[in-house]
Design a protein around this motif. Sequence first.
Motif, mmCIF file in Angstrom:
data_model
loop_
_atom_site.group_PDB
_atom_site.id
_atom_site.type_symbol
_atom_site.label_atom_id
_atom_site.label_comp_id
_atom_site.label_asym_id
_atom_site.label_seq_id
_atom_site.Cartn_x
_atom_site.Cartn_y
_atom_site.Cartn_z
ATOM 1 N N THR A 38 0.817 -1.207 0.000
ATOM 2 C CA THR A 38 0.000 0.000 0.000
ATOM 3 C C THR A 38 0.850 1.255 0.000
ATOM 4 O O THR A 38 0.335 2.345 -0.048
ATOM 5 C CB THR A 38 -0.920 0.030 1.241
ATOM 6 N N ARG A 266 3.452 0.756 11.454
ATOM 7 C CA ARG A 266 2.714 1.459 10.409
ATOM 8 C C ARG A 266 3.149 2.920 10.315
ATOM 9 O O ARG A 266 3.236 3.484 9.226
ATOM 10 C CB ARG A 266 1.210 1.349 10.652
ATOM 11 N N THR A 301 -4.273 -4.106 9.315
ATOM 12 C CA THR A 301 -4.889 -3.802 8.020
ATOM 13 C C THR A 301 -6.042 -2.811 8.084
ATOM 14 O O THR A 301 -6.562 -2.419 7.038
ATOM 15 C CB THR A 301 -5.418 -5.099 7.369
ATOM 16 N N LYS A 302 -6.430 -2.360 9.283
ATOM 17 C CA LYS A 302 -7.555 -1.426 9.359
ATOM 18 C C LYS A 302 -7.135 -0.052 8.844
ATOM 19 O O LYS A 302 -5.950 0.288 8.778
ATOM 20 C CB LYS A 302 -8.071 -1.335 10.794
ATOM 21 N N ASP A 303 -8.109 0.752 8.463
ATOM 22 C CA ASP A 303 -7.844 2.106 7.996
ATOM 23 C C ASP A 303 -7.631 3.034 9.177
ATOM 24 O O ASP A 303 -8.383 2.997 10.159
ATOM 25 C CB ASP A 303 -9.009 2.618 7.152
ATOM 26 N N LYS A 313 -0.867 -0.153 5.347
ATOM 27 C CA LYS A 313 -1.230 -1.462 5.880
ATOM 28 C C LYS A 313 -0.007 -2.372 5.901
ATOM 29 O O LYS A 313 0.883 -2.270 5.068
ATOM 30 C CB LYS A 313 -2.349 -2.081 5.044
ATOM 31 N N LYS A 346 -8.421 -11.358 3.710
ATOM 32 C CA LYS A 346 -7.575 -10.187 3.432
ATOM 33 C C LYS A 346 -6.927 -10.204 2.050
ATOM 34 O O LYS A 346 -6.253 -9.233 1.682
ATOM 35 C CB LYS A 346 -6.463 -10.098 4.485
ATOM 36 N N LEU A 349 -6.752 -7.192 -0.398
ATOM 37 C CA LEU A 349 -6.090 -5.943 -0.027
ATOM 38 C C LEU A 349 -4.792 -5.703 -0.788
ATOM 39 O O LEU A 349 -4.264 -4.589 -0.789
ATOM 40 C CB LEU A 349 -5.801 -5.926 1.479
#
Length: 491
Positions: A38, A266, A301-303, A313, A346, A349
Amino acid sequence: ILLLALGEGTVAHKSSHMDDPNNATYAGYVRGVGTYSTNSQDGFVPGLYITTANIPGGTHKSDGSLVNRKIVLAHQDWRTSGGSVVIPWGAFDKRDGQGGGYFDWDYVEEQMKPWTDRGQMVNLLVWPAIQKKDQIFEEGAKSATPESVLLQASVGTFKCPKGSAQGGKSGGIPLPRFWKPDMYMKYAQALKVFVERYENRPEVNYFRFGIGVGAESYPANGATTPNNYCMKEFVKQFEGDNHEERAEMAYITWSNYVKHRILAFRRFNSKKPIVVTINEFSTSPRINGTDFSHMIAHEATKDYNHCDGACPKLGLGVQGATTNGIDAHSTRPDCYANWCSIFNEKKHLGIPLQIQTPLHSGVNGRPGPWQEDKKCSKPFKNNGKHGCTTTGNLAELIDYSLSVGVNAFELYSYEWCVANDVRWKARPEELNWHVKYGKQYSDALDRASNHQLVPHPKDLYIGSIGPIGTRPKMRGSPTDTHESLHFLHQN
């Protein structure tokens, strides 16, 4: 999907000396730019990687040449995208705990060299701690944790007792209390510098950072289930009037620590994907161990709306993939740590989804299927003499893993031996697993290779992919441009 190929290819020759890495020739790999990460601009390279590729005895420290025959056989297979090498925290963090010291990159560069010299990729696995003496990768070291951290009173240590799972082989190596501020702040600082150092290196594929022991997210091998002796020792580190209260505090504290480490990873805003391991973890019979693995997957992986796009992510990995787990998944909703379900959920993604087996698919030279030996009929029995292992047959494992979105296979070098070792010798002859399973394993490695996992534009290659020992000729090379990113320090 925009894809780029690295390097000019030439037709390879087959070597008559398969244990000589200087005779190896490699097919170029293909990147998915922006597809499997990402955040990364130079993309993620899916495919086959040799796990713990710098295992002690696998390389010469003097010149970096490979000496372990199994690793050589895997290293020289053109389908191999590269190696996953272990970097102990203490190997590069030489700070003295008093505000002095430095970071030393010689060990990291040395371990990368056999792969980068041949144009292959490297996954960098940072281990903050170890339990067993055979996990000491750095010559002369006593642990993976910097000694200055272990000696710091505000951090403290604990050890798994003899008789616990894997604790009997711990060799008395102490584990730091990871959740203590002076421990995790120093570790976060070191990883931040590590990312800054290697995120712009095109030959680095992804980072896999340990949160607990090794590259795992639990505190110790064995400290995963309530009744294990190692878990009981871990629980003693927390306050409470009785064991149940301490167990509850241990679970809450460790879960919160893991959540904050994931957020810190992150916030590094790395140009390379960072992979975290999902594990089961439970300090009490009242706690479902898979709740922990789902928490990790969610946090990774959450926003994050408040990050302004600067919290990419993370990828997800599991180091306990077995055919037994897959068989269980067919009759119940989970395999170990629910990785089957989590990966399937997932896979859309576009993040790295990585697996590693707990053991290679054979013990003492025997791959599955294990039903051939009645002495292996007991579930989950590991018996080196008879070759029993819960890992099972590699081909079955690869095919199922592909179906749930796995795109990075960190496998033991032994799997390539079964596929490629024409000089396999066995007495009696029916134990010659290359003859018996070589094509099956070779075909499975094909399906898991970079050239199968990444779709190719028609004009990317000149010629076609041939058998082992040949490679496609490739056009062009990418020009990677990276913006200078500001890294946020997260305690």
